[in-house]
Design an enzyme around this catalytic site. Sequence first.
Site, mmCIF file in Angstrom:
data_model
loop_
_atom_site.group_PDB
_atom_site.id
_atom_site.type_symbol
_atom_site.label_atom_id
_atom_site.label_comp_id
_atom_site.label_asym_id
_atom_site.label_seq_id
_atom_site.Cartn_x
_atom_site.Cartn_y
_atom_site.Cartn_z
ATOM 1 N N TYR A 98 0.763 -0.948 -0.316
ATOM 2 C CA TYR A 98 -0.339 -0.304 0.188
ATOM 3 C C TYR A 98 1.273 1.586 -0.424
ATOM 4 O O TYR A 98 1.207 1.691 1.239
ATOM 5 C CB TYR A 98 -0.616 -0.015 1.564
ATOM 6 N N HIS A 163 -0.450 -11.723 1.166
ATOM 7 C CA HIS A 163 -1.264 -11.498 0.871
ATOM 8 C C HIS A 163 -1.760 -11.564 -0.707
ATOM 9 O O HIS A 163 -3.449 -11.197 -0.791
ATOM 10 C CB HIS A 163 -0.412 -10.414 0.335
ATOM 11 N N SER A 243 -12.672 -5.403 1.689
ATOM 12 C CA SER A 243 -14.019 -4.382 1.728
ATOM 13 C C SER A 243 -15.316 -4.688 2.117
ATOM 14 O O SER A 243 -16.650 -5.166 0.752
ATOM 15 C CB SER A 243 -13.192 -4.604 -0.426
ATOM 16 N N PRO A 244 -15.661 -4.413 3.115
ATOM 17 C CA PRO A 244 -16.834 -5.400 3.775
ATOM 18 C C PRO A 244 -18.377 -4.343 2.986
ATOM 19 O O PRO A 244 -19.339 -4.898 3.135
ATOM 20 C CB PRO A 244 -16.876 -4.922 5.315
ATOM 21 N N GLY A 248 -16.992 0.726 -1.622
ATOM 22 C CA GLY A 248 -17.282 1.586 -1.388
ATOM 23 C C GLY A 248 -19.692 1.763 -1.810
ATOM 24 O O GLY A 248 -19.794 2.764 -1.396
ATOM 25 N N PHE A 249 -19.944 0.857 -2.608
ATOM 26 C CA PHE A 249 -20.616 0.942 -3.549
ATOM 27 C C PHE A 249 -21.928 1.063 -2.576
ATOM 28 O O PHE A 249 -23.000 1.380 -2.636
ATOM 29 C CB PHE A 249 -20.889 -0.466 -3.883
#
Length: 371
Positions: A98, A163, A243-244, A248-249
């Site tokens: 990152y 990862h 990404s729970p 962002g959707f």
Amino acid sequence: MNNDMQAINRRDFLTLTTLASVGLMTAPLWSAGAEKLIKGENKMRTRKLGTLEVSEIGLGCMNMAGNYNPPADRQQSIATIRKAFENGVTFYDTAEVYGPYIDEELVGEALQPFRDQVKIATKFGFAIDGTVGLDSRPERIKRVVEESLKRLRTDRIDLYYQHRVDPNVPIEEVAGTINELIRQGKVLHFGLSEASAKTIRRAHAVQPVSAVQSEYSLWTRNVELNGVLNTCNELGIGFVPWSPVGAGFLTGKYDINTKFDEKSDFRAGFPRFSKEFLPLNMPIIDWLKGYAAKKNATPSQISLAWLMAKSPNIVPIPGTRTQTHLLENLGAQNLHLTNADVQEIETCLSKYPVFGDRMGQAHMSSIDYTI
């Protein structure tokens, strides 16, 4: 009243009024715990990832270094991480890739004052050579763990994930290398990210796996079908959805006119967010907004509460760069969904197919499909 206290009170007041004005917290959830959230007095429950005890909601720090937008302001990110700690978050997720590297540096700086009271997860495995190439050779793991320790300003990594599974290095060699690092005290727990059920079993036989991290949300439920969740439950391994809230959707803040910057936002290359498929996926969020309103919650809170209701071994790590969204996400701990609620959500959402793959071809190429 001294100046420091005035500044604190002013900051809390501004945060409160901002949340109220944008409607991120509705009245019932707000009154149930928001005052404690704002003042940093909330006592969050904990969960176990194998034998590693962490807060039931963690903080994903990836977006602070970019990937879903240009990098955030460093001091803003540090303030958000520390606000999370004030509100009971003890589990923080980062990775060497990152930035690369800068996310570990800011997480290390932010958490240094209370390092012994938190758990830090970071990751190795990408070659970091300008491609999405992988490199989990034992000699590289032994080198990069030292670099991550230095950036994180610590003498041990609480949870060290591979990862992505490297097809060129047997997972037994990776697990054996982590076993060495654990015996040396540099790593405390072993994790895998986006690994298949078969790979998890092979690794676990050499060095017990504490946690598996994969994408998992209301619109990405592959792990329910490919044996990963069942394997984790069987072996006593914790599961960490990344990404729970669907990149962002599932926050409900995007519409068919949303555009993602091709230079700074990975989502510009994710099929689900494309001009072709995003409009076809909007019925999902339209339904979720309506359901959240009935529960006096926000779509993000429903998304996180659903994950936590699925299993006591699941610890989501929603990412954010602002304190406003952080407090909204943490409000999910005050929303308890019953088995009937979970069934209703899943039954209703089954009527809305998800169009497009979850990531672009380059990113999907590094997913472990071993069966």
